[in-house]
Each structure stands twice: as C-alpha cells, then as structure tokens.
Scaffold this active site. Structure first.
Site, PDB file in Angstrom:
ATOM      1  N   LEU A  43       0.918  -1.043  -0.014  1.00 29.83           N
ATOM      2  CA  LEU A  43      -0.025  -0.062   0.029  1.00 29.83           C
ATOM      3  C   LEU A  43       0.858   1.267   0.006  1.00 29.83           C
ATOM      4  O   LEU A  43       0.507   2.191  -0.700  1.00 29.83           O
ATOM      5  CB  LEU A  43      -0.765   0.053   1.102  1.00 29.83           C
ATOM      6  N   GLY A  45       4.258   1.882  -1.194  1.00 28.84           N
ATOM      7  CA  GLY A  45       4.857   1.827  -2.455  1.00 28.84           C
ATOM      8  C   GLY A  45       3.699   2.120  -3.621  1.00 28.84           C
ATOM      9  O   GLY A  45       4.207   3.061  -4.155  1.00 28.84           O
ATOM     10  N   HIS A 266       0.350 -10.414  17.981  1.00 29.92           N
ATOM     11  CA  HIS A 266      -1.024 -10.109  17.674  1.00 29.92           C
ATOM     12  C   HIS A 266      -1.604 -11.425  18.452  1.00 29.92           C
ATOM     13  O   HIS A 266      -1.412 -12.367  18.345  1.00 29.92           O
ATOM     14  CB  HIS A 266      -1.431 -10.259  16.162  1.00 29.92           C
ATOM     15  N   SER A 284      -8.495 -12.003  12.464  1.00 31.57           N
ATOM     16  CA  SER A 284      -8.476 -10.629  12.282  1.00 31.57           C
ATOM     17  C   SER A 284      -9.183 -10.066  14.016  1.00 31.57           C
ATOM     18  O   SER A 284     -10.001 -10.741  14.385  1.00 31.57           O
ATOM     19  CB  SER A 284      -9.382 -10.098  11.308  1.00 31.57           C
ATOM     20  N   ARG A 330      -3.368  -4.761  21.318  1.00 30.26           N
ATOM     21  CA  ARG A 330      -2.836  -6.205  21.063  1.00 30.26           C
ATOM     22  C   ARG A 330      -2.015  -6.632  22.022  1.00 30.26           C
ATOM     23  O   ARG A 330      -1.651  -7.700  22.598  1.00 30.26           O
ATOM     24  CB  ARG A 330      -2.371  -6.348  19.771  1.00 30.26           C
ATOM     25  N   HIS A 401       3.328 -10.111  14.330  1.00 28.41           N
ATOM     26  CA  HIS A 401       2.387  -9.789  13.317  1.00 28.41           C
ATOM     27  C   HIS A 401       2.969  -8.547  12.666  1.00 28.41           C
ATOM     28  O   HIS A 401       2.676  -8.417  11.451  1.00 28.41           O
ATOM     29  CB  HIS A 401       1.119  -9.516  13.880  1.00 28.41           C
ATOM     30  N   GLU A 425       5.366   0.235   6.679  1.00 31.62           N
ATOM     31  CA  GLU A 425       5.891  -0.639   7.760  1.00 31.62           C
ATOM     32  C   GLU A 425       7.289  -0.519   7.911  1.00 31.62           C
ATOM     33  O   GLU A 425       8.125  -0.717   8.882  1.00 31.62           O
ATOM     34  CB  GLU A 425       5.208  -1.992   7.643  1.00 31.62           C
ATOM     35  N   ARG A 435       1.482  -1.026  17.985  1.00 29.71           N
ATOM     36  CA  ARG A 435       0.300  -0.271  16.989  1.00 29.71           C
ATOM     37  C   ARG A 435      -1.016  -0.704  17.244  1.00 29.71           C
ATOM     38  O   ARG A 435      -1.309  -2.025  17.587  1.00 29.71           O
ATOM     39  CB  ARG A 435       0.770  -0.979  15.628  1.00 29.71           C
ATOM     40  N   LEU A 441      -2.711   0.277   7.896  1.00 27.45           N
ATOM     41  CA  LEU A 441      -3.148   0.462   6.575  1.00 27.45           C
ATOM     42  C   LEU A 441      -3.330   1.997   6.401  1.00 27.45           C
ATOM     43  O   LEU A 441      -2.724   2.634   5.243  1.00 27.45           O
ATOM     44  CB  LEU A 441      -4.424  -0.141   6.096  1.00 27.45           C
TER      45      LEU A 441
HETATM   46  C1  LIG Z   1      -2.259 -11.191   8.094  1.00 28.62           C
HETATM   47  C2  LIG Z   1      -2.207  -9.678   8.175  1.00 28.62           C
HETATM   48  C3  LIG Z   1      -3.439  -9.004   8.466  1.00 28.62           C
HETATM   49  C4  LIG Z   1      -3.358  -7.628   8.549  1.00 28.62           C
HETATM   50  N1  LIG Z   1      -4.453  -6.989   8.691  1.00 28.62           N
HETATM   51  C5  LIG Z   1      -4.282  -5.468   8.853  1.00 28.62           C
HETATM   52  C6  LIG Z   1      -5.452  -4.933   8.896  1.00 28.62           C
HETATM   53  O1  LIG Z   1      -6.786  -5.387   8.946  1.00 28.62           O
HETATM   54  N2  LIG Z   1      -5.427  -3.433   9.219  1.00 28.62           N
HETATM   55  C7  LIG Z   1      -4.346  -2.756   9.232  1.00 28.62           C
HETATM   56  O2  LIG Z   1      -4.113  -1.624   9.371  1.00 28.62           O
HETATM   57  N3  LIG Z   1      -3.160  -3.656   8.993  1.00 28.62           N
HETATM   58  C8  LIG Z   1      -3.117  -4.973   8.953  1.00 28.62           C
HETATM   59  N4  LIG Z   1      -1.998  -5.659   8.711  1.00 28.62           N
HETATM   60  C9  LIG Z   1      -0.701  -4.922   8.554  1.00 28.62           C
HETATM   61  C10 LIG Z   1      -0.520  -4.379   7.142  1.00 28.62           C
HETATM   62  O3  LIG Z   1      -1.174  -5.433   6.231  1.00 28.62           O
HETATM   63  C11 LIG Z   1       0.929  -4.253   7.035  1.00 28.62           C
HETATM   64  O4  LIG Z   1       1.437  -3.410   7.829  1.00 28.62           O
HETATM   65  C12 LIG Z   1       1.033  -3.286   5.606  1.00 28.62           C
HETATM   66  O5  LIG Z   1       0.192  -3.785   4.559  1.00 28.62           O
HETATM   67  C13 LIG Z   1       2.164  -2.898   5.230  1.00 28.62           C
HETATM   68  O6  LIG Z   1       2.456  -2.390   3.834  1.00 28.62           O
HETATM   69  P1  LIG Z   1       3.517  -1.761   3.307  1.00 28.62           P
HETATM   70  O7  LIG Z   1       3.330  -1.169   2.155  1.00 28.62           O
HETATM   71  O8  LIG Z   1       4.300  -1.238   4.212  1.00 28.62           O
HETATM   72  O9  LIG Z   1       4.397  -3.079   2.884  1.00 28.62           O
HETATM   73  P2  LIG Z   1       4.024  -4.601   1.969  1.00 28.62           P
HETATM   74  O10 LIG Z   1       2.858  -4.396   1.846  1.00 28.62           O
HETATM   75  O11 LIG Z   1       4.708  -5.522   3.015  1.00 28.62           O
HETATM   76  O12 LIG Z   1       5.036  -4.317   0.860  1.00 28.62           O
HETATM   77  C14 LIG Z   1       6.551  -4.459   0.849  1.00 28.62           C
HETATM   78  C15 LIG Z   1       6.719  -4.476  -0.459  1.00 28.62           C
HETATM   79  O13 LIG Z   1       8.374  -4.288  -0.659  1.00 28.62           O
HETATM   80  C16 LIG Z   1       8.824  -5.189  -1.702  1.00 28.62           C
HETATM   81  N5  LIG Z   1      10.059  -5.549  -1.418  1.00 28.62           N
HETATM   82  C17 LIG Z   1      10.648  -6.032   0.082  1.00 28.62           C
HETATM   83  N6  LIG Z   1      11.809  -6.166   0.132  1.00 28.62           N
HETATM   84  C18 LIG Z   1      11.983  -5.773  -1.343  1.00 28.62           C
HETATM   85  C19 LIG Z   1      13.371  -5.766  -1.457  1.00 28.62           C
HETATM   86  N7  LIG Z   1      14.558  -6.176  -0.982  1.00 28.62           N
HETATM   87  N8  LIG Z   1      13.658  -5.443  -3.011  1.00 28.62           N
HETATM   88  C20 LIG Z   1      12.510  -4.983  -3.779  1.00 28.62           C
HETATM   89  N9  LIG Z   1      11.262  -5.095  -3.070  1.00 28.62           N
HETATM   90  C21 LIG Z   1      10.879  -5.527  -1.984  1.00 28.62           C
HETATM   91  C22 LIG Z   1       7.729  -6.344  -1.504  1.00 28.62           C
HETATM   92  O14 LIG Z   1       7.781  -7.266  -2.864  1.00 28.62           O
HETATM   93  C23 LIG Z   1       6.318  -5.650  -1.563  1.00 28.62           C
HETATM   94  O15 LIG Z   1       5.922  -5.237  -2.738  1.00 28.62           O
HETATM   95  C24 LIG Z   1      -2.226  -7.068   8.743  1.00 28.62           C
HETATM   96  C25 LIG Z   1      -0.930  -7.850   8.378  1.00 28.62           C
HETATM   97  C26 LIG Z   1      -1.019  -9.167   8.213  1.00 28.62           C
HETATM   98  C27 LIG Z   1       0.198 -10.078   8.193  1.00 28.62           C
END
Ligand SMILES: Cc1cc2nc3c(=O)[nH]c(=O)nc-3n(C[C@H](O)[C@H](O)[C@H](O)COP(=O)(O)OP(=O)(O)OC[C@H]3O[C@@H](n4cnc5c(N)ncnc54)[C@H](O)[C@@H]3O)c2cc1C
Length: 637
Positions: A43, A45, A266, A284, A330, A401, A425, A435, A441
């Site tokens: 989300l 990126g 979690h 969840s 949590r 988590h 994150e 958190r 999100l």
């Molecule tokens: C099961 C689950 C349920 C969740 N539910 C909720 C919820 O209901 N509400 C809420 O607020 N949060 C929730 N969370 C937390 C939330 O989903 C995450 O914190 C959030 O989606 C992270 O988003 P992000 O864009 O920071 O990273 P990510 O979505 O983890 O994306 C990381 C990106 O970086 C890329 N990447 C990583 N390393 C490299 C590298 N070295 N080179 C190139 N690319 C790389 C990956 O390919 C990916 O595209 C949940 C988490 C989990 C595990």
C-alpha cells in the site's frame, strides 16, 4: 549524532498545513526532470508511486513479486481507521490522535501521529473515489466496526479483505500511470544495495530474480516501501517474502535503524500445530467485536468447551479490563493470553491456546449476520483447522504480526541518508511501542498518498542534484560487491539449509526476545547469535546457481541479513530497561502485571547507527516531547 526530526513549530493542529506551505514546490513543468525510484508495491509503495507519477515525476518501481498486487498488504483483513465519526459516537481527529499516542504507550512522535489522524479522512475519500468496495449500511453510508484500544467505531472495512481491496485501488492508480508511460514497473527485482553518491541516495542495485542479472537504477531520490521484518522470528503472520534485506542494507549505508526491538505480537492467530509449519495465520482483530475470549477457570480442564458451563469459564479480558473488555490493545491481550496459558489454563492439544467464542454473538445476532460480517475469516479457520467455528469456539494464540521498529525518518519521511525516504511498515512509523489495529493500512496510505507527494517535492526543490547514471563507478562498484556476495553464498556448500538456520534463529528470538524478555535471556541470545552468524558463513548450503530463478539463493541472502539484524534487535531490547507496549521486560512490571514504563530515562526513540563490520553499533536518541497527550500509566480497566 544529533537527530533532527524537523518537527514544524506551532500548535499540533497547524503543523502539517504550515509545513506544506513552507516546503518549496517543484514547478509542474520541472517535475518530469526528476527520476524517483520506489522500492515496494504494497500500500505504501503503490500509493506513493501512483501519486508521484500523477504529479509528473518519472517513477521506476521495483518489487519482489511477479505482480505488484501480490505485495504482503493484500493479506490485511480487518480494516482501516479514520476519524469520520459516521456512527456519531464521539470520534474526532483529536480522539484518533489521542488513542494512537496512548495505544503506542507514549513512545511515538506526537506531530506525526496528529498528521496521521488528520489525513485519515482523506484516505477514505480517496479510496471511495477509486471504487474500493467498503462495507455499507442499508442506507448507503459506509459502515464502521471497532478495533482494539478505542471506545468508538472508526474502522472502515471490506469484509475480511480490506487490504486486498485497498491494494487493488492503489494498483489501479499505479497501472494507470504505467499505461500513461510515467511509471516503469520492474517486478521480480530484489534491492540488494542502496547507492550513495556525494552523501545522497542516488539509486539502487538489485538482482533480477528471474535471470539472476545484477542491475542498477539511478534516480534523484529513493523511496524504500519494503514492509516489516516480522519474519526474523521465522514463524509469523507475514507473507513468506517479507524481509529485512532492503532496510538492513540501507542501514549499512548510513540509515539509522530505530527501535528494532518493538515487535507486535497479535493475540488472535491460529496456534502453532507442529514443527514443520512455516507460516502462522491471523484471525483478524475485528473478530473481537463479537467473539468472547475465555479459558476454563480450572487448570487442566479437558472437557470440550460446550461441556463447560458459564460459571466455570474465565472471560479474563472482560474481568480484568471491564472498560475495553475483549477490545483491549494487542499487547495487553497477548500478554493476558500468555499469562492464562502459563497458569496451566491453556486449551487444545498444545495447551498454548485460548478460546475465541461466538456462541453468544450467534444467539444474539443470528448465524447469517455473523456470516455476513466475518464469513471469509470463519471459512479460513474451518479450512485450516477442520473445525467449524459456527459450532465450536475458535482456538487462538498470540503470534508475531507487525514491526513498529524500522528505519528512522524525520517528519518528511527522510532517513539519515539525504534523498533516501522510507514509507509504510518499513519506517519506525507512528505507532510507538505498540500499533493499534487498523492503523498500519492508514499509515501506509497516509505516507504514500498524502505525505510524500509534499515532502519529496520539498527535498527535490531545495537540493542541487548533479547528473548520475547507472553506468557510473559508484553503481559498478556496488554491482561488483553484490555479485561477490551472491557468489560467496553459493560457494559455501555447507550442510545446513538457509531454512534450518532461519528456524533456529526464529526460535531463539521468540524465546528470548518475544512476548516476554529479561536480561538473562537477552544475554543468552546475544551470545548465541554471533556464533550462528559465523556458522552460517561456513556451513550454509545454497543449492542451484546464480544465473536463474533460485529461491534458495534468495532465501539465503535474507536469512543472512536476519541473523545480523537479530543481534541489533536483541541489543536494543537489552538496552531499553523498561517495559512499553510490545516490549515487555519482565523485570519492569506493575504489581498487577502491566508494562511499567520509565519515562525519566527512556522517553526517547533509540536510533542505531552502523559503525562498520565487527564494530558495535552506536545508540543515538531522539527525545520524545509530549505537549498535548500527557504520558500516564496506560489503563484499559
Ligand atoms: C495477516 C495480516 C493482516 C493484517 N491486517 C491488517 C488490517 O486489517 N489493518 C491494518 O491496518 N493492518 C493490517 N496488517 C498490517 C498491514 O497489512 C501491513 O503493515 C501493511 O500492509 C504493510 O504495507 P507496506 O506497503 O508497508 O509493505 P508491504 O505490503 O509488506 O509491501 C512491501 C513491498 O516491498 C517489496 N520488497 C520488500 N523487500 C524488497 C527488496 N529487497 N527489493 C525489492 N522489493 C522489496 C515487496 O515485494 C512488496 O512489494 C495486517 C498484516 C497481516 C500480516
């Protein structure tokens, strides 16, 4: 080093507007002269890349997966917070701000949290405009449900697939820009080094995961949106590809790592079922709106749950925390579950589980209503455990988590390396030591859609950035280094797989730096990790070769980074001689077992500075100042 968070002056309500006004702007016609490298398509990126391209910048995007849509964000289930106050239950930007600072156990930066609460409402508008199918009331109004640590309903959701729907929205916006020629999308690339020229981040070196080729990308600024490092524990709810590699390697290039010991455990995950499991599944937090958590009052009670009458059940969250009940944050719920199991009241075959029971909700609301709210989560539980949660209570236990630690960033989301930004994150974020649910999100999308478009412009408009090309010596040197590291891993030809090392490391940090930590345990882990690191160099067995798709090789690089990172995580936990949020030092607790902060000595962010191979990292601090939400003993009673 003195850390300057660049927090704007003035009342907290006005800081962001004032800052945006004071930031320099890049003229619309000049934006196309700037190249921006975005790493990660979760989300954070995707929203950043789409927004920056929409503004006119040339954006290159890298991600590990074959499609941006497979980023870990797609797994998010429960929802996203915003202070719209649609249910008219007393919510406001101020209340969301207050709840988040308190929920983080007073270890986050007030100015950032206020901004997060402020833009939360814009996020919902943006996503609705994109067509994200949020749940609605009969009359068309968006629905809300409750999450932990709040006494209002402010969580917007799309059944148990909120992350997926939000990511599809951001992905749509991203692909529009790919179509328009403003975004170059490069999937199946893994960043393995950040390239710094004249003290500024100017690009990255990555490995093409399909061909094995080492490639360079030059830019005027680099955005790391690479997610969290929860998989350092081996077992977690994170996607298998989530890793610390990008942030760890950036750290070795000068980006400080903040609060690495802050991990979120979690409370509601499907319990571990055996030695050969590689993933844990989240149930969840939204389920705690209607599910009641309990254990038998009597330790070792082996009766099936339907045979245990109400007066022999301990609804321990409702008993201990009457104000918030099952919706305590949590960290509090996780520790309470551990305490119940430690007392011998755990249920199920492992006895490391508690019940999450929908019997009363089904009686009150009817099965169909419960199905409409949580159907896909119930189905998931049924598929995994072969037990029908409409008939028997779910069994749950805490699991790793989310990681609140991450690269230190200032108010502009810039790390200590100029031109290197960190979003979502991956940064140390706005969540302090814990958190609250549904706020990751919110933060990822706030960073990507609303913060970085303003602050990146401010940086680009203020700096003199000379021309840099991927053919320059700095890139060639980094490519050679990455190539040599890959070859060295393949050359070891030892006896243990990367996964075996990872499993051992994970268990070590779970046992000694997990839900409870103490000095003796942390020291034990600190003694073992360097041994593991040395053994890894001599005894890892990486199969296949470098010239094609090789997941064993990918894993090997990530596990090597986890082993190095784990040492810092444990040191950070050892140095922080207090309990706060997800960091529970057993020596520091109140008489009734709650986290005991030490504000006089630890009201700061610990930001670690890499000092070179074999040298101890340097601990820098950013003091935390609370003008608006005054720290007190966190109480949910
Ligand atoms: C099961 C689950 C349920 C969740 N539910 C909720 C919820 O209901 N509400 C809420 O607020 N949060 C929730 N969370 C937390 C939330 O989903 C995450 O914190 C959030 O989606 C992270 O988003 P992000 O864009 O920071 O990273 P990510 O979505 O983890 O994306 C990381 C990106 O970086 C890329 N990447 C990583 N390393 C490299 C590298 N070295 N080179 C190139 N690319 C790389 C990956 O390919 C990916 O595209 C949940 C988490 C989990 C595990």
């Amino acid at each position: 080093m003195k850390l300057d968070a660049k927090i704007p002056s003035g009342p907290v309500q006005q800081k962001w507007d004032k800052h945006r006004f004071e930031l320099k702007l890049v003229n619309p016609a000049n934006k196309r002269k700037f190249d921006v490298l975005v790493v990660g398509t979760g989300l954070a990126g995707s929203s950043a890349a789409a927004s920056l391209a929409e503004l006119g910048y040339n954006v290159t995007v890298l991600c590990i997966q074959d499609s941006p849509r497979r980023a870990h964000s797609i797994a998010a289930q429960g929802g996203i917070n915003a202070a719209k106050n649609y249910p008219n239950d007393g919510d406001s930007v101020w209340r969301l701000f207050y709840d988040t600072v308190k929920g983080g156990d007073y270890r986050s930066r007030e100015a950032n949290v206020y901004r997060l609460a402020q833009v939360s409402n814009n996020i919902i508008d943006q996503c609705v405009a994109q067509g994200v199918p949020f749940a609605r009331e009969y009359g068309g109004q968006l629905s809300n449900r409750s999450f932990g640590g709040a006494q209002v309903s402010r969580t917007f959701y799309a059944r148990g697939q909120t992350g997926q729907q939000l990511l599809l929205g951001a992905y749509g916006a991203l692909m529009r820009q790919v179509g328009a020629g403003k975004v170059r999308l490069l999937p199946r690339r893994e960043l393995l080094d950040v390239v710094v020229v004249d003290g500024k981040a100017r690009g990255a070196v990555c490995r093409n995961l399909v061909t094995g080729k080492v490639e360079s990308y030059a830019a005027h600024a680099v955005l790391l949106c690479t997610g969290g490092y929860g998989n350092v524990f081996y077992l977690s709810t994170n996607a298998a590809n989530s890793n610390v590699t990008a942030t760890w390697r950036a750290h070795k290039k000068g980006a400080f790592f903040a609060n690495p010991c802050y991990t979120q455990i979690h409370p509601t995950c499907i319990p571990v079922s055996g030695d050969h499991q590689s993933k844990l599944t989240l149930m969840s937090e939204s389920l705690r709106n209607d599910g009641r958590v309990w254990v038998p009052k009597k330790g070792g009670d082996a009766r099936s749950p339907d045979q245990i009458p109400d007066d022999e059940r301990d609804y321990y969250l409702e008993r201990r925390y009457p104000s918030f009940g099952n919706l305590v944050p949590r960290d509090v719920a996780s520790r309470a579950a551990k305490a119940a199991c430690d007392e011998g009241k755990g249920v199920g075959p492992s006895k490391l589980a508690v019940y999450l029971d929908f019997r009363d909700a089904i009686k009150r609301l009817g099965e169909q209503n419960v199905r409409e709210k949580y159907g896909n989560l119930f189905d998931m539980y049924h598929h995994i455990t072969d037990e029908n949660p409409y008939k028997v209570p779910m069994r749950i236990y805490p699991a790793v988590h989310y990681t609140m630690g991450g690269l230190w960033v200032d108010y502009n989301l810039m790390t200590t390396v100029p031109g290197l930004f960190c979003l979502g994150e991956a940064n140390f974020s706005d969540h302090g030591a814990n958190r609250l649910g549904a706020s990751a999100l919110m933060q990822g999308l706030a960073d990507g859609y609303f913060v970085i478009p303003a602050t990146l412009g401010g940086y680009l408009a203020s700096e003199k950035l000379g021309a840099v090309k991927a053919e320059d010596a700095a890139f060639k040197e980094a490519e050679a280094r990455v190539d040599a590291e890959v070859k060295a891993l393949l050359a070891v030809k030892g006896k243990r797989t990367p996964t075996e090392f990872h499993r051992e490391l994970g268990l070590l940090v779970w046992n000694y730096c997990g839900m409870g930590r103490n000095e003796a345990g942390l020291k034990k882990a600190l003694a073992r990790i360097p041994e593991l690191r040395e053994e890894y160099k001599k005894n890892v067995n990486v199969t296949g070769d470098a010239g094609n798709f090789n997941q064993c090789l990918e894993r090997a690089g990530r596990v090597g980074d986890y082993i190095e990172f784990a040492e810092l995580m444990v040191r950070d936990a050892l140095e922080r001689k207090e309990s706060c949020g997800g960091h529970f030092r057993e020596e520091y607790q109140t008489p009734d077992g709650e986290a005991q902060r030490d504000d006089a000595n630890f009201s700061h962010v610990a930001a670690w500075e890499y000092a070179g191979p074999g040298k101890p990292e340097v601990r820098n601090t950013e003091p935390l100042v609370f003008d608006d939400v005054h720290p007190s003993q966190r109480s949910y009673k």
